[in-house]
Write a protein that holds these residues in place. Structure first.
Motif, PDB file in Angstrom:
ATOM      1  N   SER A  25       0.830  -1.200   0.000  1.00  0.00           N
ATOM      2  CA  SER A  25       0.000   0.000   0.000  1.00  0.00           C
ATOM      3  C   SER A  25       0.872   1.261   0.000  1.00  0.00           C
ATOM      4  O   SER A  25       0.524   2.288  -0.596  1.00  0.00           O
ATOM      5  CB  SER A  25      -0.897  -0.048   1.240  1.00  0.00           C
ATOM      6  N   CYS A  49      -7.635   5.215   7.949  1.00  0.00           N
ATOM      7  CA  CYS A  49      -6.175   5.414   7.884  1.00  0.00           C
ATOM      8  C   CYS A  49      -5.396   4.163   8.244  1.00  0.00           C
ATOM      9  O   CYS A  49      -4.201   4.070   7.928  1.00  0.00           O
ATOM     10  CB  CYS A  49      -5.766   6.557   8.804  1.00  0.00           C
ATOM     11  N   GLY A  50      -6.038   3.197   8.895  1.00  0.00           N
ATOM     12  CA  GLY A  50      -5.343   1.963   9.246  1.00  0.00           C
ATOM     13  C   GLY A  50      -4.097   2.236  10.068  1.00  0.00           C
ATOM     14  O   GLY A  50      -4.129   2.994  11.053  1.00  0.00           O
ATOM     15  N   VAL A  53      -0.442   4.410   6.750  1.00  0.00           N
ATOM     16  CA  VAL A  53       0.340   4.387   5.506  1.00  0.00           C
ATOM     17  C   VAL A  53       0.145   5.672   4.693  1.00  0.00           C
ATOM     18  O   VAL A  53       1.116   6.360   4.343  1.00  0.00           O
ATOM     19  CB  VAL A  53      -0.053   3.160   4.643  1.00  0.00           C
ATOM     20  N   ASP A  71     -10.096   5.954  11.749  1.00  0.00           N
ATOM     21  CA  ASP A  71     -10.318   4.555  11.412  1.00  0.00           C
ATOM     22  C   ASP A  71     -11.240   3.961  12.462  1.00  0.00           C
ATOM     23  O   ASP A  71     -11.239   4.383  13.627  1.00  0.00           O
ATOM     24  CB  ASP A  71      -8.985   3.792  11.390  1.00  0.00           C
ATOM     25  N   PHE A  76      -5.760  -0.286  15.183  1.00  0.00           N
ATOM     26  CA  PHE A  76      -4.995   0.354  14.110  1.00  0.00           C
ATOM     27  C   PHE A  76      -4.715   1.825  14.449  1.00  0.00           C
ATOM     28  O   PHE A  76      -3.634   2.341  14.155  1.00  0.00           O
ATOM     29  CB  PHE A  76      -5.754   0.260  12.781  1.00  0.00           C
ATOM     30  N   ALA A  94     -13.056   6.454  14.536  1.00  0.00           N
ATOM     31  CA  ALA A  94     -14.346   6.952  14.051  1.00  0.00           C
ATOM     32  C   ALA A  94     -14.757   6.170  12.818  1.00  0.00           C
ATOM     33  O   ALA A  94     -13.924   5.532  12.160  1.00  0.00           O
ATOM     34  CB  ALA A  94     -14.251   8.439  13.700  1.00  0.00           C
ATOM     35  N   GLY A 112      -7.495   5.329   1.319  1.00  0.00           N
ATOM     36  CA  GLY A 112      -6.774   4.287   0.602  1.00  0.00           C
ATOM     37  C   GLY A 112      -7.245   2.897   0.976  1.00  0.00           C
ATOM     38  O   GLY A 112      -7.181   2.501   2.142  1.00  0.00           O
ATOM     39  N   LEU A 118     -16.968  -0.503   2.897  1.00  0.00           N
ATOM     40  CA  LEU A 118     -17.997   0.273   3.583  1.00  0.00           C
ATOM     41  C   LEU A 118     -19.388  -0.097   3.096  1.00  0.00           C
ATOM     42  O   LEU A 118     -19.578  -0.332   1.903  1.00  0.00           O
ATOM     43  CB  LEU A 118     -17.760   1.771   3.349  1.00  0.00           C
ATOM     44  N   TYR A 141      -8.421   5.436  -3.503  1.00  0.00           N
ATOM     45  CA  TYR A 141      -7.999   4.324  -4.347  1.00  0.00           C
ATOM     46  C   TYR A 141      -8.385   3.014  -3.694  1.00  0.00           C
ATOM     47  O   TYR A 141      -8.546   2.930  -2.470  1.00  0.00           O
ATOM     48  CB  TYR A 141      -6.501   4.362  -4.681  1.00  0.00           C
TER      49      TYR A 141
HETATM   50  C1  LIG Z   1      -7.108  -2.325   3.737  1.00  0.00           C
HETATM   51  S1  LIG Z   1      -7.104  -1.325   5.172  1.00  0.00           S
HETATM   52  C2  LIG Z   1      -6.429   0.202   4.507  1.00  0.00           C
HETATM   53  C3  LIG Z   1      -5.631   0.961   5.530  1.00  0.00           C
HETATM   54  C4  LIG Z   1      -4.825   2.143   4.972  1.00  0.00           C
HETATM   55  N1  LIG Z   1      -5.692   3.186   4.442  1.00  0.00           N
HETATM   56  C5  LIG Z   1      -3.832   1.708   3.941  1.00  0.00           C
HETATM   57  O1  LIG Z   1      -3.874   2.173   2.797  1.00  0.00           O
HETATM   58  O2  LIG Z   1      -2.957   0.888   4.259  1.00  0.00           O
HETATM   59  C6  LIG Z   1      -8.826  -0.960   5.376  1.00  0.00           C
HETATM   60  C7  LIG Z   1      -9.095  -0.071   6.584  1.00  0.00           C
HETATM   61  O3  LIG Z   1     -10.454   0.344   6.578  1.00  0.00           O
HETATM   62  C8  LIG Z   1     -10.881   0.430   7.915  1.00  0.00           C
HETATM   63  N2  LIG Z   1     -12.339   0.427   7.934  1.00  0.00           N
HETATM   64  C9  LIG Z   1     -13.173  -0.558   7.512  1.00  0.00           C
HETATM   65  N3  LIG Z   1     -14.452  -0.167   7.683  1.00  0.00           N
HETATM   66  C10 LIG Z   1     -14.423   1.095   8.222  1.00  0.00           C
HETATM   67  C11 LIG Z   1     -15.415   2.032   8.624  1.00  0.00           C
HETATM   68  N4  LIG Z   1     -16.719   1.761   8.505  1.00  0.00           N
HETATM   69  N5  LIG Z   1     -15.016   3.217   9.116  1.00  0.00           N
HETATM   70  C12 LIG Z   1     -13.699   3.513   9.236  1.00  0.00           C
HETATM   71  N6  LIG Z   1     -12.710   2.651   8.883  1.00  0.00           N
HETATM   72  C13 LIG Z   1     -13.071   1.465   8.384  1.00  0.00           C
HETATM   73  C14 LIG Z   1     -10.232  -0.782   8.563  1.00  0.00           C
HETATM   74  O4  LIG Z   1     -10.223  -0.700   9.966  1.00  0.00           O
HETATM   75  C15 LIG Z   1      -8.858  -0.754   7.931  1.00  0.00           C
HETATM   76  O5  LIG Z   1      -7.960   0.008   8.684  1.00  0.00           O
END
Ligand SMILES: C[S@@+](CC[C@H](N)C(=O)[O-])C[C@H]1O[C@@H](n2cnc3c(N)ncnc32)[C@H](O)[C@@H]1O
Length: 269
Positions: A25, A49-50, A53, A71, A76, A94, A112, A118, A141
């Protein structure tokens, strides 16, 4: 790990996420931020934001005034806060559909590898647009699960052969929004203007088969959560099916490619 977790994905262990997807990523995030070309001094929000990254990429390459990373996973968020330390950054737990931000309070929303996870994509993009000031950007993305995200394509092709049940979990089939047409339509439907879609390809080179396979055993992420539901025999069968499928070079390394689809649009005004 229960069936629900296998379907929604498990986002709890930051170190395991980094080994599974974070390492790939990161180069996508760098190209993405560079292509946005946002001037210095802007206020950014990173949704989902996880481990941080994309947030850290914005800090390193876009000279922002501030970045807020949100996130849903408190684990995370804690990982990101421990690893991305900068006076301009803050992290909060959040939901992506209920952002803890006033209307028009930021200049850029980025996200990202999140949108497909979602519920209700139009509601998500509408919420992202709400918090961006007129003239600002919303950009995201997602992986090309159905095609160019090869490490996952190979995984689901083998998993579907080993256990038919995997077919219904295949991210390529489950996430039709991950394609330029649907992404562009989603952003235009949210009232964004100057909508542009594109792609970013990055090399994903694994030192050897273990480097490819071991991250799938970590339970963090969609495919690893599925592996965690398998019994020992099915897991072994899946590993050996993949060993037969992945293209190993003479030196033992495995050179694949990961493609992300990108989309951005401007808030009118
Ligand atoms: C594949 S990871 C991507 C993390 C980071 N943006 C990256 O590019 O490495 C997906 C992220 O979406 C978050 N996520 C999933 N559903 C969500 C929601 N309803 N609200 C906020 N974050 C969410 C997860 O907790 C996870 O951190």
């Amino acid at each position: 790990m229960d069936e629900t977790t296998a379907v929604t994905g498990s986002w709890t262990d930051g170190d395991r996420y980094e080994r599974y997807v974070g390492r790939w990523s990161r180069p996508v995030a760098q190209r993405f931020v560079a292509e946005l070309g946002v001037p210095a001094g802007r206020r950014w929000l990173d949704v989902g934001c996880g481990t941080g990254v994309l947030t850290s990429t914005v800090l390193d390459h876009a000279a922002p005034a501030s970045v807020l990373g949100v996130d849903r996973s408190p684990e995370f968020v804690a990982h990101a806060a421990a690893h991305v330390v900068d006076p301009r950054v803050a992290f909060r737990t959040a939901d992506a559909l209920v952002l803890p931000v006033e209307d028009a309070a930021v200049d850029v929303v980025v996200s990202g590898l999140v949108l497909n996870f979602l519920p209700g994509h139009p509601a998500a993009v509408a919420e992202w647009r709400r918090v961006v000031a007129p003239g600002g950007l919303v950009a995201a993305y997602v992986w090309d699960y159905a095609g160019g995200m090869e490490l996952m394509r190979l995984f689901w092709a083998a998993a579907t052969r080993v256990t038919l049940a995997a077919g219904s979990l295949d991210e390529g089939a489950r996430f039709p929004v991950c394609a330029p047409g649907p992404l562009g339509g989603l952003f235009r439907g949210a009232g964004l203007t100057d909508v542009v879609t594109g792609s970013i390809d990055v090399p994903t080179v694994f030192a050897d088969f273990d480097d490819y396979w071991t991250p799938f055993l970590g339970g963090t992420g969609h495919a690893p959560a599925y592996v965690a539901t398998l019994g020992r025999d099915d897991r072994t069968a899946l590993r050996e099916a993949l060993r037969a499928d992945v293209p190993v070079r003479d030196d033992g390394s495995i050179a694949l490619t990961a493609r992300a689809w990108t989309v951005r649009g401007r808030v009118p005004g």
